[in-house]
Design an enzyme around this catalytic site. Sequence first.
Site, PDB file in Angstrom:
ATOM      1  CB  ALA A 159      -0.913  -0.060   1.139  1.00 32.21           C
ATOM      2  CB  ILE A 218       1.547   2.572  -7.579  1.00 27.43           C
ATOM      3  CG1 ILE A 218       2.891   3.477  -8.337  1.00 27.43           C
ATOM      4  CG2 ILE A 218       0.690   1.650  -8.704  1.00 27.43           C
ATOM      5  CD1 ILE A 218       1.899   4.505  -8.727  1.00 27.43           C
ATOM      6  CG  ASN A 258       8.932   1.507 -12.361  1.00 30.40           C
ATOM      7  OD1 ASN A 258       7.525   1.804 -13.220  1.00 30.40           O
ATOM      8  ND2 ASN A 258       8.622   2.613 -12.022  1.00 30.40           N
ATOM      9  CE  LYS A 267       6.780   3.975 -15.326  1.00 31.64           C
ATOM     10  NZ  LYS A 267       5.637   3.980 -14.758  1.00 31.64           N
ATOM     11  CG  ASN A 309      12.031   4.663 -15.629  1.00 33.54           C
ATOM     12  OD1 ASN A 309      11.262   6.286 -15.925  1.00 33.54           O
ATOM     13  ND2 ASN A 309      10.846   3.887 -15.871  1.00 33.54           N
ATOM     14  CB  SER A 366      11.499   7.198  -8.043  1.00 39.85           C
ATOM     15  OG  SER A 366      12.040   6.362  -9.081  1.00 39.85           O
ATOM     16  CD  GLU A 375      12.054   0.062  -8.931  1.00 40.41           C
ATOM     17  OE1 GLU A 375      10.871  -0.755 -10.360  1.00 40.41           O
ATOM     18  OE2 GLU A 375      11.769   0.864  -9.400  1.00 40.41           O
TER      19      GLU A 375
END
Length: 337
Positions: free
Chosen positions: A8, A11, A104, A206, A210, A275, A287
């Site tokens: 939670a 996103i 992602n 995308k 990134n 991010s 990430e």
Amino acid sequence: MKIAIIGAGAIGGLVGAKLALAGEDVTFIVRGANLDAISRNGIKLVSAEGEEQVARNVKATDRYDEAGPQDIVVLAMKAHQVEAVASDVPKLFGPDTVVVTMQNGIPYWYFHKHGGALEGTPVRSVDPSGTVAAKIPAQRVIGCVVYPASELIAPGVVKHIEGDRFPVGELDGSASERVNSVSACFTGAGFKAPVLDNIRAEIWLKLWGNLTFNPISSLSHSTLVDICQYPPSRELAAAMMREAQAVAHKLGIEFRVTLEKRIAGAEKVGKHKTSMLQDVEAGRAPEIDALVGAVVELARLTETPTPHIDTVYSLVKLLARTMEDQRGRVKLHEIAA
């Protein structure tokens, strides 16, 4: 529909809140402060304009067996966090449960129903031990690309910043009953969730930004507009994107926008911290492997040279290891005059 949201955060909170507000039966699989807050108060969604809505008709638990079989399971954590929960996810499965992956980067299932010489090849950068593929079979997966921006501003409180697109697709490109059902469910919650016949092409589109802007920003502590307007870093980003494009082309992917248009789009975002930069500043594990390492892996599989991507990947991996070893974070602080 019965829908479990695993995680939670920014996103997962957004998706779960909107689905619950639309009347779906939502259960959050969460821990810690989020579990306490959602169990007591439901989940609060704050719009970009400041309007607040509270979905109180949600459940929250840290026990997968307590949630029981679901119609849809939404994997809403970062790629490197999936392995830790993979063994528990099957407790949410019924005969027809589908799993919507919202990570992602290159997903663990990339070569399932891909066709060609690499059909069925595991992606070790994102699933080193094979646990994720074994516990969350690709046959259950509906691919999804996440475009909205949101923020977890307090336990159980999510702020929606902008965007509403969650394109979805079967791994074989078919317009199945189940992918149309997922699309309809998301659309009913106020999202745009078109069914795509090539979800991998959307993933690459995308990822194209990134895999460049995230690591460059984390190493240079610069925002998107800074990277795009400084000629050396703009050229580095373009070089990395050309290498990634070469890899994608060998896998049958065509990009529907030009490289320059993709860079211009990033520049228009302005003084935005990626991010990965936010993770580095906060001392969180960035990430890296799904966004960059997996592209390096696919480059080796397709025998494509990627010297710029390889170099940046090595540097950001070293940064992450140093942060972990020293239990530190890296953030610029203004020096007083």
